[in-house]
Scaffold this motif. Structure first.
Motif, PDB file in Angstrom:
ATOM      1  N   ILE A 131      26.173 -40.362  55.918  1.00 47.67           N
ATOM      2  CA  ILE A 131      27.067 -39.763  54.926  1.00 47.67           C
ATOM      3  C   ILE A 131      26.296 -39.471  53.643  1.00 47.67           C
ATOM      4  N   GLY A 132      25.453 -40.415  53.231  1.00 49.84           N
ATOM      5  CA  GLY A 132      24.639 -40.203  52.047  1.00 49.84           C
ATOM      6  C   GLY A 132      23.634 -39.087  52.220  1.00 49.84           C
ATOM      7  N   ALA A 133      23.009 -39.034  53.396  1.00 47.14           N
ATOM      8  CA  ALA A 133      21.963 -38.037  53.631  1.00 47.14           C
ATOM      9  C   ALA A 133      22.528 -36.622  53.662  1.00 47.14           C
TER      10      ALA A 133
ATOM     11  N   PHE B 186      25.712 -35.565  52.654  1.00 44.28           N
ATOM     12  CA  PHE B 186      26.683 -35.164  51.641  1.00 44.28           C
ATOM     13  C   PHE B 186      26.400 -35.744  50.257  1.00 44.28           C
ATOM     14  N   HIS B 187      25.244 -36.429  50.116  1.00 44.20           N
ATOM     15  CA  HIS B 187      24.782 -36.912  48.813  1.00 44.20           C
ATOM     16  C   HIS B 187      25.802 -37.818  48.137  1.00 44.20           C
ATOM     17  N   VAL B 188      26.422 -38.658  48.944  1.00 40.12           N
ATOM     18  CA  VAL B 188      27.311 -39.695  48.423  1.00 40.12           C
ATOM     19  C   VAL B 188      26.445 -40.902  48.077  1.00 40.12           C
ATOM     20  N   PRO B 189      26.565 -41.466  46.870  1.00 38.74           N
ATOM     21  CA  PRO B 189      25.780 -42.661  46.535  1.00 38.74           C
ATOM     22  C   PRO B 189      25.990 -43.758  47.578  1.00 38.74           C
ATOM     23  N   HIS B 190      24.910 -44.483  47.866  1.00 37.15           N
ATOM     24  CA  HIS B 190      24.925 -45.440  48.972  1.00 37.15           C
ATOM     25  C   HIS B 190      26.041 -46.474  48.849  1.00 37.15           C
ATOM     26  N   GLY B 191      26.182 -47.070  47.676  1.00 39.11           N
ATOM     27  CA  GLY B 191      27.218 -48.086  47.516  1.00 39.11           C
ATOM     28  C   GLY B 191      28.606 -47.517  47.703  1.00 39.11           C
ATOM     29  N   LEU B 192      28.805 -46.280  47.266  1.00 39.68           N
ATOM     30  CA  LEU B 192      30.111 -45.652  47.392  1.00 39.68           C
ATOM     31  C   LEU B 192      30.449 -45.348  48.847  1.00 39.68           C
ATOM     32  N   SER B 193      29.481 -44.869  49.621  1.00 42.31           N
ATOM     33  CA  SER B 193      29.767 -44.605  51.030  1.00 42.31           C
ATOM     34  C   SER B 193      30.017 -45.908  51.790  1.00 42.31           C
ATOM     35  N   ASN B 194      29.336 -46.985  51.410  1.00 43.90           N
ATOM     36  CA  ASN B 194      29.643 -48.297  51.991  1.00 43.90           C
ATOM     37  C   ASN B 194      31.085 -48.696  51.683  1.00 43.90           C
ATOM     38  N   ALA B 195      31.483 -48.491  50.426  1.00 46.86           N
ATOM     39  CA  ALA B 195      32.836 -48.861  50.015  1.00 46.86           C
ATOM     40  C   ALA B 195      33.887 -48.066  50.791  1.00 46.86           C
ATOM     41  N   MET B 196      33.634 -46.782  50.999  1.00 43.24           N
ATOM     42  CA  MET B 196      34.551 -45.964  51.784  1.00 43.24           C
ATOM     43  C   MET B 196      34.768 -46.549  53.181  1.00 43.24           C
ATOM     44  N   LEU B 197      33.686 -47.020  53.769  1.00 46.23           N
ATOM     45  CA  LEU B 197      33.700 -47.454  55.171  1.00 46.23           C
ATOM     46  C   LEU B 197      34.169 -48.884  55.377  1.00 46.23           C
ATOM     47  N   LEU B 198      33.989 -49.749  54.385  1.00 43.03           N
ATOM     48  CA  LEU B 198      34.139 -51.183  54.605  1.00 43.03           C
ATOM     49  C   LEU B 198      35.507 -51.582  55.171  1.00 43.03           C
ATOM     50  N   PRO B 199      36.638 -51.111  54.633  1.00 38.15           N
ATOM     51  CA  PRO B 199      37.918 -51.563  55.201  1.00 38.15           C
ATOM     52  C   PRO B 199      38.096 -51.148  56.662  1.00 38.15           C
ATOM     53  N   ARG B 200      37.787 -49.901  56.982  1.00 36.43           N
ATOM     54  CA  ARG B 200      38.035 -49.405  58.335  1.00 36.43           C
ATOM     55  C   ARG B 200      37.097 -50.053  59.348  1.00 36.43           C
TER      56      ARG B 200
ATOM     57  N   THR C 215      13.326 -50.570  52.763  1.00 35.03           N
ATOM     58  CA  THR C 215      13.498 -49.481  51.815  1.00 35.03           C
ATOM     59  C   THR C 215      14.151 -48.328  52.560  1.00 35.03           C
ATOM     60  N   ILE C 216      14.883 -47.502  51.819  1.00 38.44           N
ATOM     61  CA  ILE C 216      15.586 -46.362  52.403  1.00 38.44           C
ATOM     62  C   ILE C 216      15.104 -45.096  51.697  1.00 38.44           C
ATOM     63  N   ILE C 217      14.489 -44.198  52.455  1.00 36.63           N
ATOM     64  CA  ILE C 217      13.996 -42.932  51.916  1.00 36.63           C
ATOM     65  C   ILE C 217      14.556 -41.805  52.781  1.00 36.63           C
ATOM     66  N   THR C 218      15.056 -40.747  52.158  1.00 42.09           N
ATOM     67  CA  THR C 218      15.637 -39.634  52.899  1.00 42.09           C
ATOM     68  C   THR C 218      14.563 -38.632  53.309  1.00 42.09           C
ATOM     69  N   ASP C 219      14.573 -38.277  54.591  1.00 42.90           N
ATOM     70  CA  ASP C 219      13.784 -37.150  55.083  1.00 42.90           C
ATOM     71  C   ASP C 219      14.644 -35.909  54.872  1.00 42.90           C
ATOM     72  N   GLU C 220      14.397 -35.208  53.784  1.00 42.00           N
ATOM     73  CA  GLU C 220      15.257 -34.089  53.414  1.00 42.00           C
ATOM     74  C   GLU C 220      15.122 -32.904  54.369  1.00 42.00           C
ATOM     75  N   THR C 221      14.031 -32.867  55.137  1.00 40.16           N
ATOM     76  CA  THR C 221      13.867 -31.772  56.096  1.00 40.16           C
ATOM     77  C   THR C 221      14.773 -31.946  57.303  1.00 40.16           C
ATOM     78  N   ARG C 222      15.260 -33.165  57.504  1.00 40.28           N
ATOM     79  CA  ARG C 222      16.126 -33.441  58.654  1.00 40.28           C
ATOM     80  C   ARG C 222      17.459 -34.037  58.241  1.00 40.28           C
ATOM     81  N   ASP C 223      17.713 -34.120  56.936  1.00 39.68           N
ATOM     82  CA  ASP C 223      18.933 -34.752  56.432  1.00 39.68           C
ATOM     83  C   ASP C 223      19.139 -36.121  57.093  1.00 39.68           C
TER      84      ASP C 223
END
Length: 385
Positions: A268-270, A272-286, A149-157
């Motif tokens: 990136i998600g923590a 800049f609040h980019v949805p997880h799947g979207l940040s994966n998509a950004m990164l996958l080709p590179r 599971t993935i949970i954000t610690d918002e106090t530490r981003d």
């Protein structure tokens, strides 16, 4: 060498699987469930549908619907208090990855207490919390069949990766009919997330024959169907293939681990609040281009499984076709760059050293065929911009 394989105790897969919710509860000797979901599932009446199915068998369920996208420690506290106060013997997790991840965390904290940061990797959480029955409504995260599971610690981003048998749902009802109403953006982001899961599981240093079989099967389903599901959400055949592919990809990476894409994606998600799947998509080709030299044969297998290369292509040709496909897929599915998403350039570059540190601390980059240094991760973030 043997490999430990972890799966839900029960799985019901296919159209109408949700109808088996009552029999699934009975199989687990549970009769007092709490439905953990989000407001959209309430608005679409999916939660009410489950309540009606249970009521037909004289089972009453309460609903906690205040989960949020990219869940934080604070966002799950109310759910923990609800689960503690209601004498519940199980949790029905309904929704995409965020409600299911929230439910997994709630199930552990409601039984054992503490804070979510107490359970983050490298701790391995094998204690059994409240039994979770996962009902996914997106074809992407695979959370219904993973021990994460993935949970954000918002106090530490910081997006905290939490791992162990305790986070594996006891049962999963995988019903593709629940995805027919998904909008194109969510279809795209979750679909590329599933593709990333399958690819990373296959190239992971922890890959094994079992996970390989699931990952290749997932890619064969996702490759030909992601675009169709994106452009025509009512295409039942494409939706069914994507849902099964997502679940198989979840099984694969749960038993082999993800790698560098996910390690770099979480910060990136923590921040800049980019949805997880979207940040994966950004990164996958590179990240794929960076990693290919260390596992050219494995990535070539991915190209062939996805369907962009065939048996007549040598590995070099197959891998170039793979890279071309990943770029073309992002373009067709309108995946933005960090800049186009609206991230502040100064803050992104300023935080790159911290993001690289968090990525490495998650452990995922260590599974990558080519293990990067912090400096190499910073360079990849810079190129991603």
């Amino acid at each position: 060498m043997s490999s430990q394989i972890v799966l839900p105790r029960l799985m019901q897969i296919g159209g109408g699987a949700i109808q088996q919710i009552t029999s699934t509860l009975h199989s687990l000797n549970c009769s007092r469930p709490l439905i953990v979901t989000d407001n959209m599932m309430v608005k679409l009446e999916y939660a009410a549908h489950i309540e009606r199915l249970l009521a037909e068998h004289d089972i009453t369920a309460d609903v906690f619907s205040d989960t949020v996208p990219e869940p934080t420690m604070a966002s799950i506290l109310a759910g923990v208090e609800k689960a503690k106060s209601g004498n519940y013997d199980s949790i029905i997790a309904l929704g995409g990855g965020s409600p299911i991840d929230s439910a997994k965390a709630i199930a552990i904290l409601a039984k054992f207490g503490g804070e979510m940061r107490d359970y983050k990797f490298p701790r391995i959480v094998n204690e059994a919390g409240l039994p979770v029955i996962a009902i996914p409504t997106t074809a992407g995260t695979g959370s219904e069949v993973t021990r994460f599971t993935i949970i954000t610690d918002e106090t530490r981003d910081e997006k905290m990766l939490c791992v162990g048998l305790g986070f594996m749902p006891m049962a999963a009802l995988v019903d593709y009919e629940l995805t027919l109403s998904l909008p194109p953006r969510i279809t795209a982001d979750t679909g590329i997330d599933a593709l990333t899961h399958a690819m990373e599981a296959y190239v992971s240093k922890k890959a094994n024959p079992f996970s390989d079989a699931q990952a290749l099967a997932a890619m064969r389903l996702i490759g030909p169907n992601l675009r169709q599901a994106y452009h025509d959400g009512k295409n039942a055949a494409a939706r069914e293939a994507m849902m099964l592919g997502s679940t198989l990809a979840g099984v694969a990476f749960s038993n082999a681990s993800v790698a560098l894409v996910h390690g770099m994606s979480r910060p990136i998600g923590a921040f800049f609040h980019v949805p997880h799947g979207l940040s994966n998509a950004m990164l996958l080709p590179r990240v794929t281009a960076y990693s290919i030299p260390a596992a050219a044969d494995r990535y070539a297998d991915c190209a062939r499984a996805i369907g962009v290369a065939d048996s007549n292509d040598d590995d070099s040709t197959a891998n170039q076709k793979l890279l071309d496909e990943l770029v073309a897929l992002n373009r067709e599915l309108h995946v933005p760059s960090p800049e186009a998403f609206g991230i502040d350039r100064h803050k992104f570059f300023e935080l790159m050293p911290t993001m690289a540190e968090q990525a490495l601390a998650s452990g995922s980059p260590g599974n990558n065929p080519r293990v990067p240094s912090a400096e190499e991760i910073i360079a990849l973030y810079s190129e991603l911009w």
